[in-house]
Design a protein around this motif. Sequence first.
Motif, short mmCIF file in Angstrom:
data_model
loop_
_atom_site.label_atom_id
_atom_site.label_comp_id
_atom_site.label_asym_id
_atom_site.label_seq_id
_atom_site.Cartn_x
_atom_site.Cartn_y
_atom_site.Cartn_z
N MET A 53 -6.03 -0.21 -6.22
CA MET A 53 -5.46 -1.11 -7.06
C MET A 53 -6.06 -2.24 -7.32
SD MET A 53 -1.33 -1.62 -7.00
CE MET A 53 -1.31 -1.86 -5.15
N GLU A 54 -6.17 -2.82 -8.78
CA GLU A 54 -6.82 -4.16 -8.78
C GLU A 54 -6.14 -5.21 -9.22
OE1 GLU A 54 -9.91 -3.72 -11.90
OE2 GLU A 54 -10.69 -2.00 -11.13
N LYS A 55 -4.78 -4.69 -9.77
CA LYS A 55 -4.06 -6.04 -10.38
C LYS A 55 -2.64 -5.65 -10.37
CE LYS A 55 -5.85 -8.47 -13.74
NZ LYS A 55 -6.10 -8.96 -15.06
N CYS A 92 -4.38 -4.87 -0.17
CA CYS A 92 -5.22 -3.94 -0.57
C CYS A 92 -6.32 -4.80 -1.64
CB CYS A 92 -4.81 -2.96 -1.48
SG CYS A 92 -3.56 -3.40 -2.72
N GLY A 93 -6.50 -6.10 -1.20
CA GLY A 93 -7.47 -7.01 -1.94
C GLY A 93 -7.33 -7.03 -3.32
N ALA A 94 -6.04 -6.90 -3.79
CA ALA A 94 -5.71 -6.81 -5.43
C ALA A 94 -5.56 -8.35 -5.74
CB ALA A 94 -4.70 -5.87 -5.66
N GLN A 95 -5.53 -8.58 -7.14
CA GLN A 95 -5.05 -9.68 -7.47
C GLN A 95 -3.34 -9.74 -8.00
OE1 GLN A 95 -6.48 -10.94 -11.43
NE2 GLN A 95 -5.76 -12.98 -11.18
N CYS A 96 -2.60 -10.51 -7.42
CA CYS A 96 -1.52 -10.82 -7.80
C CYS A 96 -1.17 -11.89 -8.93
CB CYS A 96 -0.32 -11.20 -6.68
SG CYS A 96 1.25 -10.99 -7.15
N VAL A 104 1.37 0.37 0.44
CA VAL A 104 0.39 1.35 -0.31
C VAL A 104 -0.25 2.28 0.80
CG1 VAL A 104 -1.79 0.74 -1.53
CG2 VAL A 104 -0.23 -1.19 -0.26
N ASP A 105 -0.48 3.57 0.25
CA ASP A 105 -1.17 4.63 1.28
C ASP A 105 -2.34 4.98 0.07
OD1 ASP A 105 -1.42 6.59 2.73
OD2 ASP A 105 0.64 7.80 2.45
N LEU A 112 10.06 7.76 -1.04
CA LEU A 112 9.29 8.19 -2.30
C LEU A 112 8.08 7.98 -2.45
CD1 LEU A 112 12.35 7.20 -4.77
CD2 LEU A 112 11.77 9.38 -4.33
N GLU A 113 7.16 8.87 -2.72
CA GLU A 113 5.75 8.68 -2.97
C GLU A 113 5.66 8.60 -4.62
OE1 GLU A 113 3.05 10.64 0.34
OE2 GLU A 113 2.98 11.53 -1.58
N ALA A 114 4.79 7.46 -4.80
CA ALA A 114 4.53 7.34 -6.28
C ALA A 114 3.08 7.12 -6.66
CB ALA A 114 5.34 6.26 -7.02
N VAL A 115 2.66 7.61 -7.89
CA VAL A 115 1.16 7.54 -8.11
C VAL A 115 1.26 6.11 -9.10
CG1 VAL A 115 0.40 9.70 -7.68
CG2 VAL A 115 1.32 9.26 -9.77
N LEU A 116 0.14 5.45 -9.40
CA LEU A 116 0.08 4.70 -10.63
C LEU A 116 -0.24 4.99 -11.69
CD1 LEU A 116 -1.81 1.94 -7.79
CD2 LEU A 116 0.58 2.04 -8.49
#
Lengths: 396, 258
Positions: free
Chosen positions: B1-3, B52-56, B149-150, B167-171
């Motif tokens: 995940m980036e952003k 996860c080192g993403a940007q918020c 995050v998993d 719940l498990e969800a995908v992006l």
Amino acid sequence: MDFDFTDEELLFQKHLREGVERLIAPGFKERWHYDGLNRDLLPPLKELGLLGFAWPEEYGGQGVILPDIMHGIAFLELGRADCSSSIIFGATVECAEVLMELGTKELQDEWGPRLATGEAYCGYCFVEPGMGTDLGNIQTRGELQEDGSWIISGDKASVSFCTSDAFIVAVRTGDQPGAYGVSLFFVPADLEGVSVSIYEDFGMKEIGRGGVALRNDRVPAKYLLGEREGGFKPIMHIFDAGRPALALMCIGAAETVMEQCVEYCKQREVFGQKLSKYEAISFGLIEHKTKLDLAKMMAFKAFWLRSQKKWNAKEAGQAKFYGCEAAFESIWFCTRAFGHLGYTSEYDALYRLADVMGFAWGDGSWEVCKMVAARDEFGEEYLPYTRRKRTDAVSK
Amino acid sequence: MEKIIVCYKWVVDENDISVDYDGNIKMREPSYKVSLYDRNAIEAGTQLAEKCGAQCVALTAGDAKSEKSRKEALCAGPSEGFAVIDDALESADSLLTATILSAAISKIGDAQLVICGEGSGDVYAQQVGPRIAAALGWPLLTYATSIEVDGEKLRIKRDGSEGTELLEAVLPLVVTVAGDCNTPRMPGLKDVMGAGKKPFTIWSPSELNCSAEELVNGLATMEIIGNRPDRKNIVIKGSGKEAADEVIRGLISEGVLG
Ligand SMILES: Cc1cc2nc3c(=O)[nH]c(=O)nc-3n(C[C@H](O)[C@H](O)[C@H](O)COP(=O)(O)OP(=O)(O)OC[C@H]3O[C@@H](n4cnc5c(N)ncnc54)[C@H](O)[C@@H]3O)c2cc1C
């Protein structure tokens, strides 16, 4: 002229008010009975982001100096919840600033990491059993030894946080008169000759005030703070921030009680009408609120002058005597409006009154604050003593 | 995940609202703040970004007052902010707000996760998050009480009256968070002082390529009146079973029980 705080100051205040309500306000009355420095307040102060100012990051500090106006805001907000938390916080800031400015690198490395994180705590020993207001009359002696260390002996009185891990101690090391012969030392509390006795106080019990006796304590040269016989100036500099801060703390406590009282008077009926309808109540409340507001402005002016590196001793003194007295009178008025309930532990008015009363003396009595303000306003002729000249001779 | 994009609304601080005897709302120079649950959204986004080192990135839409939200939103964690500002967005309805926000999300680009509060502190329509999901064509999970995050997936908890759903969800995904999702952090002095230095971009709706038909506010506020419940002050004297029965009878006759 701009009476508004900056965006940053407003944000700091907003978050602090919320955080203090969550972390400090609950349990005030239960904690109030504590005797000794209540270290349980340190973790919440840390969570509020209020520990570690002035200490560098490598010690676990924040690596920033707390700006003056925010210093005032923190005292006000903490004072609204628990006066003790204000000064437990405030002393950490003063200690860090003094040790970072005047301490040797060795001392900073040795104590900084513990003091910056609240693991260790440091109190101040200026006053003695034989003197308080006339601080220049310090009797505790420091004798320089051949190896460069100092032997310190004397009795200190009225020390807040007397169960601390270390103290900043004012000591006479020179023969110059009054204030000129005084040096500052850092003294760890675990030295063999140090002993403490806690007073049974009527308020501010979470700071644990008491006496500190020093008996032939050998203090290494690295613990001398700043220049030898240059100790008085930093003490006065501490007071010039401490006085408006304490005023704001007392005003904060008074605001809390007034807010409770305003609600109470809207509900309570006497002679068929709400208390709020009687001018004895509404005029009294607004008169006290006016004094609190004026005092708050004076206190923030004192901090603002300090932030501009301007002389602020007069405003600091004015804020202290006027603000603490206004807070005291306001709380007392509200206590009476609560009726007999104000005299019970159900209301916290009398707890806060007892806390605020401590600052009729703490950090300089109202009288000495007036003395300083009168000196700056009207001239040295208005001092009860004659200022002596510094002699160049330094004793052994 | 980036952003990760977190959406927030700039609302009147409810502490500055009072209701007078006639039921009129009184707001004398109210102060504004980031809406309650949106602070949870900002905190959730910031925590995930840290993990996860993403940007918020923070995003808002509103009238000119919303520009003032800049430092408050950014001191809470996000590294950058965007605001779509237009006077027509004052009291915009949920559809208009979601249209604007989803257009801004597309323009910002590269986001895989959008987090909103469950509802705003003023209107609490709870529609903006779901409508953003619809506009973007992304799946939606509402009222999350925790987000983890998993790997490439997210694990999301929802607490309901029937129990807890895991719940498990995908992006990509839009999530709305509940108030008990987290405790927003206390920004420190450095966060507060640094907030004004973070980049903050202001767009007008025309910069988002929204067509005029899309920019219609279907909601018109006729009047806002306060609700000042009249207390009945019924006092039941006595003690024990008798008084308890009396309380129950009273509650039944008021329609609270029964
Ligand atoms: C809660 C609390 C915390 C404190 N914490 C500390 C601390 O951490 N460290 C520390 O060193 N001290 C501390 N003090 C001590 C405080 O600084 C002294 O109490 C104060 O300086 C006054 O000194 P004194 O009590 O010896 O009064 P004195 O100097 O004996 O004065 C007695 C009274 O006479 C008044 N007075 C004195 N001189 C004059 C004058 N010329 N004209 C008119 N009136 C005069 C004083 O105002 C006072 O009311 C604390 C005190 C309190 C109550």
